[in-house]
Design a protein around this motif. Structure first.
Motif, PDB file in Angstrom:
ATOM      1  N   LEU B  51      36.910  68.395 -73.683  1.00  0.00           N
ATOM      2  CA  LEU B  51      36.941  67.129 -72.945  1.00  0.00           C
ATOM      3  C   LEU B  51      38.392  66.802 -72.614  1.00  0.00           C
ATOM      4  N   MET B  52      38.653  66.575 -71.341  1.00  0.00           N
ATOM      5  CA  MET B  52      40.033  66.329 -70.938  1.00  0.00           C
ATOM      6  C   MET B  52      40.208  64.945 -70.334  1.00  0.00           C
ATOM      7  N   TYR B  53      41.250  64.267 -70.734  1.00  0.00           N
ATOM      8  CA  TYR B  53      41.715  63.113 -69.989  1.00  0.00           C
ATOM      9  C   TYR B  53      42.982  63.586 -69.268  1.00  0.00           C
ATOM     10  N   PRO B  54      42.961  63.581 -67.931  1.00  0.00           N
ATOM     11  CA  PRO B  54      44.035  64.260 -67.205  1.00  0.00           C
ATOM     12  C   PRO B  54      45.294  63.416 -67.071  1.00  0.00           C
ATOM     13  N   ASP B  55      45.768  62.923 -68.182  1.00  0.00           N
ATOM     14  CA  ASP B  55      47.055  62.230 -68.199  1.00  0.00           C
ATOM     15  C   ASP B  55      47.664  62.499 -69.569  1.00  0.00           C
ATOM     16  N   ALA B  56      48.847  61.935 -69.797  1.00  0.00           N
ATOM     17  CA  ALA B  56      49.531  62.173 -71.062  1.00  0.00           C
ATOM     18  C   ALA B  56      48.663  61.685 -72.225  1.00  0.00           C
ATOM     19  N   TYR B  57      48.857  62.302 -73.368  1.00  0.00           N
ATOM     20  CA  TYR B  57      48.136  61.959 -74.600  1.00  0.00           C
ATOM     21  C   TYR B  57      48.162  60.458 -74.886  1.00  0.00           C
ATOM     22  N   GLU B  58      49.333  59.832 -74.718  1.00  0.00           N
ATOM     23  CA  GLU B  58      49.455  58.417 -75.077  1.00  0.00           C
ATOM     24  C   GLU B  58      48.564  57.534 -74.209  1.00  0.00           C
ATOM     25  N   VAL B  59      48.242  57.988 -73.013  1.00  0.00           N
ATOM     26  CA  VAL B  59      47.344  57.242 -72.133  1.00  0.00           C
ATOM     27  C   VAL B  59      45.893  57.673 -72.389  1.00  0.00           C
ATOM     28  N   GLY B  60      45.702  58.973 -72.604  1.00  0.00           N
ATOM     29  CA  GLY B  60      44.359  59.526 -72.701  1.00  0.00           C
ATOM     30  C   GLY B  60      43.673  59.269 -74.013  1.00  0.00           C
ATOM     31  N   LEU B  61      44.426  59.266 -75.108  1.00  0.00           N
ATOM     32  CA  LEU B  61      43.760  59.138 -76.403  1.00  0.00           C
ATOM     33  C   LEU B  61      42.920  57.880 -76.542  1.00  0.00           C
ATOM     34  N   PRO B  62      43.432  56.702 -76.132  1.00  0.00           N
ATOM     35  CA  PRO B  62      42.629  55.487 -76.326  1.00  0.00           C
ATOM     36  C   PRO B  62      41.436  55.387 -75.369  1.00  0.00           C
ATOM     37  N   ASN B  63      41.298  56.294 -74.422  1.00  0.00           N
ATOM     38  CA  ASN B  63      40.209  56.172 -73.446  1.00  0.00           C
ATOM     39  C   ASN B  63      38.853  56.139 -74.140  1.00  0.00           C
ATOM     40  N   GLN B  64      38.126  55.062 -73.873  1.00  0.00           N
ATOM     41  CA  GLN B  64      36.851  54.845 -74.559  1.00  0.00           C
ATOM     42  C   GLN B  64      35.812  55.879 -74.155  1.00  0.00           C
ATOM     43  N   GLY B  65      35.755  56.188 -72.864  1.00  0.00           N
ATOM     44  CA  GLY B  65      34.738  57.105 -72.367  1.00  0.00           C
ATOM     45  C   GLY B  65      34.821  58.450 -73.074  1.00  0.00           C
ATOM     46  N   LEU B  66      36.030  58.969 -73.166  1.00  0.00           N
ATOM     47  CA  LEU B  66      36.212  60.278 -73.779  1.00  0.00           C
ATOM     48  C   LEU B  66      35.880  60.227 -75.276  1.00  0.00           C
ATOM     49  N   MET B  67      36.288  59.135 -75.914  1.00  0.00           N
ATOM     50  CA  MET B  67      36.010  58.985 -77.346  1.00  0.00           C
ATOM     51  C   MET B  67      34.514  58.942 -77.616  1.00  0.00           C
ATOM     52  N   ILE B  68      33.785  58.249 -76.731  1.00  0.00           N
ATOM     53  CA  ILE B  68      32.338  58.129 -76.895  1.00  0.00           C
ATOM     54  C   ILE B  68      31.683  59.509 -76.772  1.00  0.00           C
ATOM     55  N   LEU B  69      32.019  60.234 -75.712  1.00  0.00           N
ATOM     56  CA  LEU B  69      31.383  61.532 -75.488  1.00  0.00           C
ATOM     57  C   LEU B  69      31.754  62.530 -76.594  1.00  0.00           C
ATOM     58  N   TYR B  70      32.979  62.444 -77.069  1.00  0.00           N
ATOM     59  CA  TYR B  70      33.448  63.304 -78.166  1.00  0.00           C
ATOM     60  C   TYR B  70      32.541  63.138 -79.382  1.00  0.00           C
ATOM     61  N   GLU B  71      32.228  61.888 -79.691  1.00  0.00           N
ATOM     62  CA  GLU B  71      31.391  61.636 -80.867  1.00  0.00           C
ATOM     63  C   GLU B  71      29.932  61.992 -80.618  1.00  0.00           C
ATOM     64  N   VAL B  72      29.416  61.586 -79.445  1.00  0.00           N
ATOM     65  CA  VAL B  72      28.020  61.858 -79.114  1.00  0.00           C
ATOM     66  C   VAL B  72      27.767  63.371 -79.162  1.00  0.00           C
ATOM     67  N   LEU B  73      28.676  64.152 -78.593  1.00  0.00           N
ATOM     68  CA  LEU B  73      28.482  65.602 -78.567  1.00  0.00           C
ATOM     69  C   LEU B  73      28.643  66.221 -79.951  1.00  0.00           C
ATOM     70  N   ASN B  74      29.633  65.763 -80.695  1.00  0.00           N
ATOM     71  CA  ASN B  74      29.840  66.345 -82.028  1.00  0.00           C
ATOM     72  C   ASN B  74      28.718  65.996 -82.995  1.00  0.00           C
ATOM     73  N   GLU B  75      27.962  64.946 -82.709  1.00  0.00           N
ATOM     74  CA  GLU B  75      26.815  64.625 -83.567  1.00  0.00           C
ATOM     75  C   GLU B  75      25.685  65.626 -83.380  1.00  0.00           C
ATOM     76  N   ARG B  76      25.683  66.327 -82.251  1.00  0.00           N
ATOM     77  CA  ARG B  76      24.614  67.316 -82.030  1.00  0.00           C
ATOM     78  C   ARG B  76      24.871  68.554 -82.876  1.00  0.00           C
ATOM     79  N   PRO B  77      23.842  69.057 -83.552  1.00  0.00           N
ATOM     80  CA  PRO B  77      24.063  70.254 -84.376  1.00  0.00           C
ATOM     81  C   PRO B  77      24.347  71.506 -83.537  1.00  0.00           C
ATOM     82  N   ASP B  78      23.960  71.506 -82.249  1.00  0.00           N
ATOM     83  CA  ASP B  78      24.127  72.717 -81.438  1.00  0.00           C
ATOM     84  C   ASP B  78      25.340  72.666 -80.524  1.00  0.00           C
TER      85      ASP B  78
END
Lengths: 255, 649
Positions: B51-78
């Motif tokens: 999952l990429m936020y196409p800007d610097a880490y300091e801008v991208g890390l707090p992005n809610q959308g990416l954080m949500i998908l990161y968790e939703v996907l990692n909750e899947r066992p597959d």
């Protein structure tokens, strides 16, 4: 006239704790500001009853001292916190350690004993271990000998106000060379003067006096930090607090 | 090449990256290990998402959308998901020199080896950073040059509602809310891999194109008329949808993400955690793409919000919580929420905040309540338009008297710093409309000094150039030129500084009009604009959202040369007003808004007619709910927050 917030002042500091922690692995790339943020958040997660400053922007009472530079690992970073309720130092240590990312590990926590002096005063020297992969140990030894034989070795150091020449030789108390798993290692005890002479300044000095240019980036670890003792070694800065607390056996500290 | 030496897929690049990190600025942003970050074994799962936020880490890390998908996907066992961000030029140079490819910050795995690369575009100015990341990753820039060993590049975020300018570089675009669609995509990829990748990449993309909300540009052909406008967008396979509709998540309480917000060691642009209190907005501000494409309003309940705030604070240790949405004071339970949260965190130095709010006296009361336990920094209002007339045009009506009264109330309540957001270059705008901002600011300071009895108050006027966006009533509008914007900003500055005794209490923050022009080109561009983006990247362009990296000259040169091939130019895309029946590049992408309704609303804007909010004044047939099968979800629920055992201190 200065404005003051409504309401009662925050509860006073009733206990001071002094802690030693590490900066290991990839977290050696954390700056002192990154670490301060991480520690403050971990204190909140661990529900440590911090004392706060008064005013419109209350800040938790934390003092940081002598931070290792960004990129250098450390086994001996120190800070001090003020609490609004008394806590068992070991419990604070364990709770805080559990709330921090791996690599920032809280190794020790002792109660600061009143009258035993400030922690900052006990931190005036560092023992560094600098791993130099790809450097020949004999060449390193020769460079170190050349360096130690100088009276003064000036290196250019970037400071807030531009570049400044600093004497790296004056700060170095001792320097020795070892070899571990085929890697040359420089062990050096450095006095913390202002501006501080850091591992890369020592390397710059070796480059200046002996043309030593490591093919790979050096990896520095602060192994110990404390007061320089008479034998030229670095003393445990929490020693005086430990001695005093064991005398009063965990009871509230007496002057 | 190192790829040949690698023992197995998913191996870490860290040992080779680490020596480079000692030589770059802020290396901590590349090492991962954030609190609540996750690393799953590569071989345990079928589907790997980068999952990429196409800007610097300091801008991208707090992005809610990416954080949500990161968790939703990692909750899947597959499945597993790891994050990657734009790499600053200092490290990018060293990576190229040493053959280290674009990596994820979690396990430092090569992006090249993932099944999917999801990229979230909050703004079009991230497009060049996508190209840079693809190149650093060793993934062919053009989707047609990729084979089945390469990741499927999926664009999402608000800008994906017109992905045409990047359609050469992405394999798919996802319209709307991501929580559910990422699961559907994962299912498709898992099944295709399990079956032995039948039909190769084209078959996979065909299957993905049949997932609701997924648009695969290569299956649609665009033809152009002699005047340069689009003649037709036609699908090239009959098993793909003629129009692609957006996804909408209903019942936000069932999706309480992020549950474990990421906490970086590095400094980021938002040093707080955020809880989204509702999604969508029907205020109908005509400039606002977010408000148009995220309809209808779906509220999280007061109790759902309460438990997210509680769990998030425990998981992060943050001392401030932002209650996020497009217009947070509009939550049906906001008054009660503010009071009960403030009660709950009494004495814990926990701050609660709202993003900028509408100009409304009630919002001062709210802010007073929310700041009870934390720091009382500043209050931000967003009138957006300088004059009452222009505020009717944009449908954000507030009278001058109400505005001054509200801001004065804030000063009287002890807020010393008020920030006002405005836009410049709005449709039908004149110099006079913008000059009224100065009058307003002066009046606010005069009244504020009187009400607070202090000269120690400040008003910051923050002003940005307006960029017309797809799927809004202003999608047909002529964008103001950079010269017009710069002229209006100049006369505004002069007007504010005319009286130094007042002017010294007013700060003016603005950007020049140039980046807005490029954003305008990319926002309303079509597939032909892809050549401009690629050319700019090849000429060294990236980090276009950063003034120190943005080069207007580079963009105008590239636009002039590349668009000339088609007999077009930059102005054609930006300052040209579109006609009613022109085929717009995004017409085949369905946000649910009825194009006729949008046109009527555009005409209403020109005649300064306002439209209400369907939550309170009844449905006005924007088209979204019937098209998407959705409905407004709002309270009040009648529930309340129980006190928690507060964090001890």
């Amino acid at each position: 006239m200065a404005r003051t917030p409504d309401g009662p002042p925050p509860p006073p500091t009733v206990q001071k704790l002094r802690l030693r922690y590490t900066k290991r692995g990839p977290l050696r790339f954390a700056s002192h500001r990154d670490l301060a943020r991480a520690l403050e958040r971990a204190l909140r997660r661990a529900q440590v009853p911090m004392a706060f400053s008064a005013g419109f922007s209350p800040h938790p009472k934390i003092s940081y001292m002598g931070a290792a530079p960004t990129g250098a690992a450390s086994e001996a970073e120190y800070f001090e916190i003020g609490l609004s309720a008394r806590c068992d130092p070991e419990q604070v240590r364990a709770a805080l350690d559990a709330s921090l990312p791996p690599g920032i590990d809280v190794l020790e926590c002792v109660e600061a004993v009143e009258g035993s002096g400030s922690l900052a005063d006990r931190l005036n020297a560092t023992r560094w271990r600098i791993d130099l992969p790809g450097v020949d140990a004999d060449e390193l030894s020769a460079a170190v000998q050349t360096f130690l034989a100088q009276e003064v070795v000036l290196v250019a150091k970037r400071t807030k106000n531009g570049t400044k020449d600093v004497d790296a030789r004056e700060a170095v108390v001792s320097a020795a060379v070892a070899v571990e798993a085929g890697c040359a290692i420089l062990l050096v005890v450095v006095r913390q003067l202002t501006p501080t002479v850091r591992p890369d300044d020592v390397m710059a000095a070796l480059a200046a006096v002996a043309d030593l240019h490591p093919p790979l980036p050096a990896r520095a670890v602060r192994e110990a930090q404390g007061r320089l003792d008479d034998s030229g070694d670095v003393a445990d800065p929490l020693g005086p607090d430990r001695v005093a607390s064991s005398r009063c056996q965990g009871e509230p500290a007496q002057v | 090449m190192t790829a040949d030496l690698r023992a197995s897929a998913g191996d870490s690049l860290y040992p080779r990256l680490e020596p480079l990190l000692a030589q770059v600025q802020k290396p901590i942003q590349y090492v991962g290990g954030e609190l609540n970050a996750q690393v799953k074994p590569w071989d345990d799962v079928a589907v790997h998402w980068a999952l990429m936020y196409p800007d610097a880490y300091e801008v991208g890390l707090p992005n809610q959308g990416l954080m949500i998908l990161y968790e939703v996907l990692n909750e899947r066992p597959d499945a597993l998901a790891e994050r990657t961000y734009a790499v600053w030029p200092d490290l990018a140079g060293l990576m190229r020199e040493h053959g280290v490819t674009q990596f994820t910050v979690d396990a430092h795995r090569p992006v090249r080896e993932f099944d999917l690369l999801g990229v979230s575009f909050a703004t079009e100015l991230g497009y060049t950073n996508l190209l840079e990341a693809l190149d650093l990753a060793g993934v062919p820039l053009h989707a047609v040059d990729r084979d089945e060993s390469h990741p499927v590049v999926v664009a999402g975020g608000h800008a994906a509602f017109n992905p045409e300018p990047v359609s050469d570089f992405v394999d798919c675009a996802v319209l709307g809310d991501g929580e559910q669609v990422v699961g559907d995509i994962t299912d498709v990829v898992a099944a295709w891999k399990d079956q032995g990748r039948p039909g190769g990449r084209v078959e996979l993309l065909a299957r993905l194109s049949r997932v609701d909300g997924v648009y695969v540009p290569r299956f649609y052909a665009v033809s152009y008329a002699a005047d340069g406008t689009i003649a037709e967008v036609r699908r090239t396979r009959d098993d793909v949808p003629a129009r692609v509709g957006k996804r909408t998540v209903m019942d936000l309480d069932e999706w309480p993400y992020p549950k474990q917000p990421l906490v970086p060691l590095a400094e980021s642009v938002h040093e707080r955690m955020s809880v989204e209190i509702f999604r969508g907005c029907t205020r109908g501000c005509r400039f606002c793409q977010a408000g148009m494409i995220t309809r209808p309003v779906r509220e999280r309940t007061i109790t759902g919000i309460g438990s997210m705030v509680d769990a998030g604070l425990k998981a992060t240790g943050y001392e401030e919580v932002g209650l996020l949405s497009l217009s947070s004071a509009d939550h049906s339970e906001i008054g009660q929420l503010a009071k009960e949260l403030a009660d709950r965190y009494e004495g814990t130095n926990t701050g609660l905040s709202l993003p900028s709010t509408r100009v409304d006296a009630f919002n001062v009361t709210l802010a007073n309540e929310l700041s009870r336990n934390g720091r009382r920094s500043g209050l931000t209002f967003a009138p957006e338009g300088g004059s009452e007339r222009i505020r009717r045009v944009i449908n954000k009506t507030v009278s001058k008297e109400d505005l001054v009264r509200t801001v004065t109330t804030a000063y009287a309540n002890g807020w010393r710093q008020v920030k006002l957001y405005f836009m410049c270059g709005l449709p039908t705008e004149t110099d006079e409309d913008v000059l009224e901002i100065a009058e307003l600011a002066v009046e606010v300071i005069r009244a504020g000094r009187e009400a607070s009895g202090s000269k120690d108050i400040r008003c910051t006027v923050s002003i940005g150039g307006f960029v017309p966006k797809p799927h809004t009533p202003f999608q047909w509008a002529a964008q103001a030129s950079a010269e017009t914007i710069d002229h209006r900003l100049r006369i505004l500055r002069e007007a504010i500084n005319a009286d130094r005794r007042i002017g010294r209490s007013i700060g003016l923050r603005y950007h020049d009009g140039k980046p807005g022009v490029i954003e305008g080109l990319l926002s309303r561009g079509d597939r032909r604009v892809g050549r401009v983006i690629e050319r700019v990247w090849r000429d060294g362009g990236h980090f276009d959202g950063w003034s120190e990296h943005f080069s207007f000259q580079r963009w105008t040169t590239a636009a002039a040369e590349e668009l000339a091939t088609f007999g077009l130019d930059l102005d054609w895309y930006t300052t040209r007003e579109r006609t009613e029946h022109e085929v717009l590049p995004w017409d085949h992408l369905d946000s649910g808004l009825d194009k006729e309704w949008l046109w009527d609303d555009w005409q209403d804007a020109i005649s300064e007619d306002e439209v209400g909010d369907c939550r309170w004044t009844g449905c006005y047939d924007c088209g979204v709910c019937p098209t998407m099968g959705t409905d407004i979800q709002i309270g009040p629920t009648g529930r309340s927050l129980l006190p928690l055992t507060p964090v001890s201190r």
